[in-house]
Design a protein around this motif. Structure first.
Motif, PDB file in Angstrom:
ATOM      1  N   THR A  11       0.845  -1.190   0.000  1.00 43.50           N
ATOM      2  CA  THR A  11       0.000   0.000   0.000  1.00 43.50           C
ATOM      3  C   THR A  11       0.885   1.247   0.000  1.00 43.50           C
ATOM      4  O   THR A  11       2.096   1.168   0.193  1.00 43.50           O
ATOM      5  CB  THR A  11      -0.923   0.033   1.236  1.00 43.50           C
ATOM      6  N   ASP A  12       0.274   2.391  -0.197  1.00 40.05           N
ATOM      7  CA  ASP A  12       1.000   3.657  -0.145  1.00 40.05           C
ATOM      8  C   ASP A  12       1.231   4.033   1.312  1.00 40.05           C
ATOM      9  O   ASP A  12       0.285   4.311   2.050  1.00 40.05           O
ATOM     10  CB  ASP A  12       0.192   4.746  -0.859  1.00 40.05           C
ATOM     11  N   LEU A  13       2.471   4.042   1.720  1.00 38.94           N
ATOM     12  CA  LEU A  13       2.817   4.354   3.105  1.00 38.94           C
ATOM     13  C   LEU A  13       3.422   5.747   3.259  1.00 38.94           C
ATOM     14  O   LEU A  13       3.930   6.078   4.327  1.00 38.94           O
ATOM     15  CB  LEU A  13       3.788   3.297   3.657  1.00 38.94           C
ATOM     16  N   THR A  14       3.343   6.563   2.221  1.00 44.03           N
ATOM     17  CA  THR A  14       3.878   7.914   2.341  1.00 44.03           C
ATOM     18  C   THR A  14       2.954   8.761   3.208  1.00 44.03           C
ATOM     19  O   THR A  14       1.731   8.569   3.236  1.00 44.03           O
ATOM     20  CB  THR A  14       4.060   8.587   0.964  1.00 44.03           C
ATOM     21  N   ASN A  15       3.554   9.680   3.917  1.00 39.81           N
ATOM     22  CA  ASN A  15       2.821  10.628   4.762  1.00 39.81           C
ATOM     23  C   ASN A  15       1.891   9.936   5.756  1.00 39.81           C
ATOM     24  O   ASN A  15       0.709  10.256   5.853  1.00 39.81           O
ATOM     25  CB  ASN A  15       2.046  11.626   3.899  1.00 39.81           C
ATOM     26  N   CYS A  16       2.443   8.977   6.494  1.00 40.58           N
ATOM     27  CA  CYS A  16       1.695   8.307   7.547  1.00 40.58           C
ATOM     28  C   CYS A  16       2.663   7.894   8.651  1.00 40.58           C
ATOM     29  O   CYS A  16       3.879   7.970   8.498  1.00 40.58           O
ATOM     30  CB  CYS A  16       0.932   7.096   7.017  1.00 40.58           C
ATOM     31  N   ILE A  17       2.076   7.459   9.750  1.00 38.80           N
ATOM     32  CA  ILE A  17       2.846   6.865  10.840  1.00 38.80           C
ATOM     33  C   ILE A  17       2.636   5.362  10.758  1.00 38.80           C
ATOM     34  O   ILE A  17       1.506   4.891  10.647  1.00 38.80           O
ATOM     35  CB  ILE A  17       2.366   7.377  12.215  1.00 38.80           C
ATOM     36  N   LEU A  18       3.727   4.611  10.801  1.00 37.17           N
ATOM     37  CA  LEU A  18       3.683   3.155  10.734  1.00 37.17           C
ATOM     38  C   LEU A  18       4.222   2.591  12.058  1.00 37.17           C
ATOM     39  O   LEU A  18       5.413   2.358  12.215  1.00 37.17           O
ATOM     40  CB  LEU A  18       4.515   2.649   9.551  1.00 37.17           C
ATOM     41  N   PRO A  19       3.331   2.417  13.049  1.00 39.45           N
ATOM     42  CA  PRO A  19       3.784   1.890  14.339  1.00 39.45           C
ATOM     43  C   PRO A  19       3.818   0.366  14.353  1.00 39.45           C
ATOM     44  O   PRO A  19       3.025  -0.297  13.695  1.00 39.45           O
ATOM     45  CB  PRO A  19       2.728   2.409  15.319  1.00 39.45           C
ATOM     46  N   HIS A  20       4.760  -0.163  15.110  1.00 38.81           N
ATOM     47  CA  HIS A  20       4.832  -1.603  15.335  1.00 38.81           C
ATOM     48  C   HIS A  20       5.492  -1.834  16.683  1.00 38.81           C
ATOM     49  O   HIS A  20       6.197  -0.972  17.206  1.00 38.81           O
ATOM     50  CB  HIS A  20       5.610  -2.309  14.221  1.00 38.81           C
TER      51      HIS A  20
END
Length: 146
Positions: A11-20
């Motif tokens: 997916t498009d992951l630009t301009n987001c927060i990707l927490p794990h």
């Protein structure tokens, strides 16, 4: 909060927060972090180089390729016979609070997976409840790859 089927890395992951969720041992070699290492090597290297400066409940925010990776220290050790549930729910809640604060400050949406439940040994029902409490007013998409 919405759920979507599919691989989050497609997916498009630009301009987001990707927490794990991360462990507190500085180990990245299984589960979600395998593709994370390939797509965001700089962000992962920051975790590997600095994990010992953080404690449970802390978050490392690293921007790479217009994505903010949020390494959430919610896991005490590794899953195993003597540690079947290494996720610390209190620490995880603190992490989610920090991510919420960051998201409100930046206006960025959160895109993530059903974290903490595989190698973290957590119950999704408990994790989902914490997410609903802490991220209730945020733009959150959770990807499910089953």
């Amino acid at each position: 909060m919405i759920y979507k089927q599919g691989n989050i890395f497609l997916t498009d992951l630009t301009n987001c927060i990707l927490p794990h969720q991360t462990n507190n041992l500085g180990l990245m070699g299984a589960g979600f972090v395998v593709p994370l290492l390939k797509k965001f090597p700089k962000a992962c290297q920051v975790y590997l180089d600095t994990f010992d400066q953080y404690k449970l409940g802390d978050v490392i925010f690293v921007e790479e390729k217009s994505t903010v990776i949020a390494h959430m220290f919610g896991q005490n050790g590794l899953i195993g016979k003597n540690n079947p549930h290494p996720t610390d729910y209190t620490a995880l809640r603190k992490c989610l609070q920090q991510v919420a604060k960051y998201a409100k400050k930046t206006g960025l949406p959160i895109k993530t997976i059903k974290f903490s439940c595989g190698l973290g040994g957590a119950s999704w029902d408990v994790v989902e409840s914490i997410i609903k409490d802490e991220w209730k007013d945020l733009d959150v998409t959770i990807y499910i790859l089953e």
